[in-house]
Design an enzyme around this catalytic site. Structure first.
Site, PDB file in Angstrom:
ATOM      1  N   GLN A  78       0.840  -1.201   0.000  1.00 62.27           N
ATOM      2  CA  GLN A  78       0.000   0.000   0.000  1.00 62.27           C
ATOM      3  C   GLN A  78       0.867   1.238   0.000  1.00 62.27           C
ATOM      4  OE1 GLN A  78      -2.041   0.580   3.676  1.00 62.27           O
ATOM      5  NE2 GLN A  78      -3.451   2.120   2.871  1.00 62.27           N
ATOM      6  N   GLU A  82      -9.869  -1.594   5.164  1.00 67.40           N
ATOM      7  CA  GLU A  82      -8.719  -1.742   6.056  1.00 67.40           C
ATOM      8  C   GLU A  82      -9.145  -1.608   7.508  1.00 67.40           C
ATOM      9  OE1 GLU A  82      -5.647   1.234   5.810  1.00 67.40           O
ATOM     10  OE2 GLU A  82      -4.246  -0.004   6.942  1.00 67.40           O
ATOM     11  N   SER A 122       0.896   6.341   2.735  1.00 65.52           N
ATOM     12  CA  SER A 122       1.599   7.203   3.693  1.00 65.52           C
ATOM     13  C   SER A 122       2.853   7.823   3.086  1.00 65.52           C
ATOM     14  CB  SER A 122       2.030   6.395   4.914  1.00 65.52           C
ATOM     15  OG  SER A 122       0.906   5.987   5.642  1.00 65.52           O
TER      16      SER A 122
END
Lengths: 400, 388
Positions: free
Chosen positions: A132, A250, A135
């Site tokens: 993923q 998530e 961030s």
């Protein structure tokens, strides 16, 4: 005993899943497995776990509810039954957790027919591991502050930027990538891509070492990495909306495509620890303060589990998102308190870490305690989650 | 062997319908203004002049007509035989409206009658089904919540029993038509029904902080009761079997009360401005309210879980109910604390409504054992008896 609320399909599947897990125990690994998918470090570990996921997929326990056109097994509401059966059997976790619980549900909702056929089967079988890329150094809790930029060049996009806290980055073939495509709008300037990672020109992966000394997280750098427009998910500028779909899964609103299993009762290990520890000259399991602390956690644990169940009973929910949005906060803080209490109960022996042979539970308690900060910080820190709950559920004024 | 508790806690259409009916009925007939006028008109009435807490008897008659008092009585005894899951749904609404009424006390007495064995049970269940109110008189002067710790003794006199002694902390005693008590006779405890009008029975009012109920000490002096009032032997066992239902009912009242406190404080935080912003903007206000919400939700889930265990006769019902009561007591204590604090100066006054719920919650937190008490009991089964 039969459960009256299950459909006949679910009952039949439950019987099958229990039978399969009983007859097909996971083979003994040749290497020590980490506690969670986040700490997968070595090639033998990933190979073992990929093989296990593939076997579960072939048995129909992964991708259970995914349509057969996309490599799934086409059941209705049976994934959670599969997860439960695997958890009850003490089976290893599913290693492609980002693929199963984030990419698959997001692509099912926002992907083109071609994208669904191309990406979903490989994720279910663990042939293609996903990571993923949300961030960034400057976009943690304020996730819309993405600086990784994708600029359009004909039928391609040229990506430059820097992602952090990327679990599985060192094994991943693909990344779900959120990137800025316009600087004019904070939220509407984001676009969602399915980005190649492994061996892709312009992409480099550098491991991060956690406070526990373990690896697992990575930094991923994009330096003029080129990706075709066919790998864009949904429209340009819709990235925020698509990312919200991913995060809903998530943060526990759905079952994803499998892989969310965990040990049945985490309190048992704590009670065992107390029985084997001394406090004030007596067994810690006889210390009233320790007993109260353990039972408090047991009640919280049962409360979280019962809330997951209640969230599925519409008549007992005045606001549909009230429970789903709080489960990440509750469960991560429960895990933190649990591990911390283990440290407290272990007393002097809690100082011993994983490489000391006298450490209780092989150093699990201090290491697990430190690791829980991954859960309270990741996926939107719990402080941000409390803002979201206060604003979206209680209707309090927005912080931004 | 019990069935597995259903996934939806057994909260189906009938249960939702009763809850929704209660919500609209009380919303219309007993809004916050009516509650305030009823229990808070004069701040000296209860605390200085010692008057008994007010309640709306006309509204109660309507509630009896709605059949709520007979919900826990089996159909065979003339009641509704409603599921525990449905009863807690109703009681949440009672708590949310802080309704002064003998409903919870009567439900709790019903549970004990339902679990009692003996020839006398049916008669007294019939009476409740027909609209009588009742309350448990089982607690000693120290406030022990152990079912065997009562202080009432009995002796036989012909066919009758003669009762002597006192029971303390009797809930809504002045609203009760009869009391259920466990009287010691030799080495046995018998469950007895003692009508409020019995000769030799006296109620002395406790001066309590809660404005939404009354409480009393029941004194029995040479109270003679006929054989049909002797419900059955093994009172302690009946109380113990009824205990999960009693705990989960009080927990549901706490939880409904807590939801009102949460919503009222949220509304205030949206409305009240300081530093040019609604105070709910500030995270020092927002985050504790979210924490309170999460506490309430876990408690609520545990209440329905325990209720579903009771409905299928699961052997771990008692621990499940203790978990629910512990969580509800602690959730109630936390939102009570924040509701007064976040209302600021006004929250500290008689004028604000928050104190009504604060007091009802605080009373319920201690009733039948607070969180610490429940957890020390759970520890005995979960971890093992002390010193073993």
């Amino acid at each position: 005993m039969p459960d009256a609320s299950l459909t006949s399909e679910q009952l039949e599947f439950q019987q099958y899943a229990r039978q399969w897990t009983a007859q097909n125990p996971a083979p003994a690994p040749s290497v020590r497995l980490p506690l969670t998918p986040l700490e997968v470090k070595t090639a033998p570990q990933i190979d073992y776990l990929r093989d296990w996921q593939r076997r579960c997929y072939e048995a129909g326990l992964v991708g259970t509810d995914v349509p057969t056109d996309y490599g799934g097994h086409g059941h209705n509401a049976c994934q959670s039954i599969a997860n439960r059966a695997l958890a009850d059997a003490g089976a290893p976790f599913m290693v492609n957790v980002v693929g199963l619980t984030m990419m698959v549900p997001t692509v099912l909702e926002h992907g083109t027919e071609e994208q669904k056929r191309k990406f979903i089967p490989g994720a279910l079988s663990a042939e293609e591991i996903w990571c993923q890329g949300f961030s960034e150094p400057g976009a943690g809790s304020d996730m819309a502050n993405q600086q990784t930029f994708a600029s359009r060049s004909g039928d391609e996009w040229v990506v430059n930027g820097h992602k952090v806290w990327t679990s599985f980055g060192h094994f991943a073939k693909w990344m779900i990538l959120l990137a800025r495509t316009s600087r004019d709008h904070k939220y509407d300037g984001l676009t969602y891509f399915l980005c190649p990672i492994e061996g892709h020109p312009g992409v480099s992966v550098k491991p991060l070492v956690k406070m526990t000394g373990e690896t697992g997280f990575n930094e991923v750098f994009f330096d003029d990495a080129v990706i075709p427009d066919a790998l864009r998910l949904d429209d340009v500028g819709k990235g925020w909306t698509v990312a919200m779909t991913t995060l809903t899964f998530e943060r526990g609103a759905g079952e994803g495509a499998g892989g969310g299993n965990s040990a049945s009762n985490p309190l048992d290990k704590l009670i065992q620890l107390a029985r084997g520890s001394q406090r004030n000259g007596q067994n810690a399991a006889d210390d009233p303060v320790t007993r109260d602390a353990i039972v408090q956690l047991a009640i919280t644990h049962e409360g979280i589990r019962s809330s997951s169940r209640r969230a599925r009973v519409p008549a007992l929910n005045d606001h549909p998102m009230r429970i789903p949005l709080q489960q990440k906060v509750s469960s991560s803080e429960f895990q933190q308190r649990l591990a911390r209490l283990g440290v407290d109960i272990a007393g002097a022996r809690s100082t011993l870490y994983k490489n000391d042979s006298a450490a209780p539970d092989k150093g699990h308690w201090p290491m697990s305690y430190m690791n829980t900060y991954g859960m309270t910080i990741a996926a939107g820190s719990n402080e941000i989650q409390r803002n979201i709950l206060g604003e979206r559920v209680l209707g309090l004024p927005k912080s931004k | 062997m019990s069935d597995a508790p259903p996934k939806d806690f057994g909260f189906g259409e009938d249960e939702a319908m009763l809850r929704d009916l209660a919500r609209s009925f009380l919303g219309e007939r007993f809004p916050i203004e009516t509650l305030r006028d009823l229990v808070c008109k004069d701040s000296d009435a209860v605390y200085e002049r010692g008057e008994r807490q007010a309640w709306d008897e006309a509204l109660w008659k309507e509630i009896v007509e709605l059949g709520w008092t007979g919900l826990a009585i089996p159909e065979a005894a003339g009641g509704v035989g409603f599921k525990q899951a449905g009863i807690v749904g109703l009681v949440e609404e009672i708590g949310r409206h802080a309704l002064p009424s003998p409903l919870v006390a009567t439900l709790n007495a019903s549970y004990v009658l339902r679990e009692a064995e003996g020839p006398g049970t049916e008669l007294w269940m019939n009476r409740i089904a027909a609209g009588a109110t009742a309350s448990l008189a089982i607690t000693d002067s120290r406030g022990s919540w152990e079912p065997a710790d009562g202080e009432i003794t009995a002796r036989r006199d012909g066919d009758d029993l003669v009762l002597d002694g006192s029971a303390f902390f009797v809930q809504d005693a002045f609203k009760s038509d009869f009391f259920l008590t466990a009287a010691q006779i030799g080495d046995e405890r018998v469950l007895c029904a003692v009508p409020a009008e019995s000769k030799g029975l006296d109620l002395s009012q406790d001066h309590i902080h809660d404005l939404t109920r009354d409480q009393a000490t029941l004194h029995l002096q040479e109270v003679r009761i006929p054989p049909e009032n002797v419900i059955g032997p093994a009172a302690e066992a009946a109380l113990l079997r009824a205990w999960p239902s009693i705990l989960v009912t009080v927990a549901a009242d706490l939880c409904g009360c807590a939801e009102w406190q949460l919503q009222a404080t949220v509304e205030y935080a949206k409305d009240r401005k300081q530093f040019d912003r609604p105070i709910g903007f500030f995270q020092a206000v927002k985050h504790p309210l979210v924490n309170a919400m999460m506490d309430i939700d876990r408690a609520r889930s545990l209440i329905y879980r325990a209720a579903s265990f009771i409905d299928v006769g699961d052997p771990s019902s008692l621990d499940a109910a203790r978990m629910a009561k512990s969580a509800a007591s602690d959730a109630g204590a936390f939102i009570s604390d924040r509701s007064v604090q976040l209302h600021g100066g006004i929250g500290f006054t008689w004028e604000s409504d928050v104190h009504i719920f604060f007091k009802r919650s605080m009373h319920n937190q201690s009733l039948y054992g607070d969180g610490v008490h429940q957890r020390s009991k759970i520890a005995e089964t979960m971890i093992g008896p002390l010193g073993k």
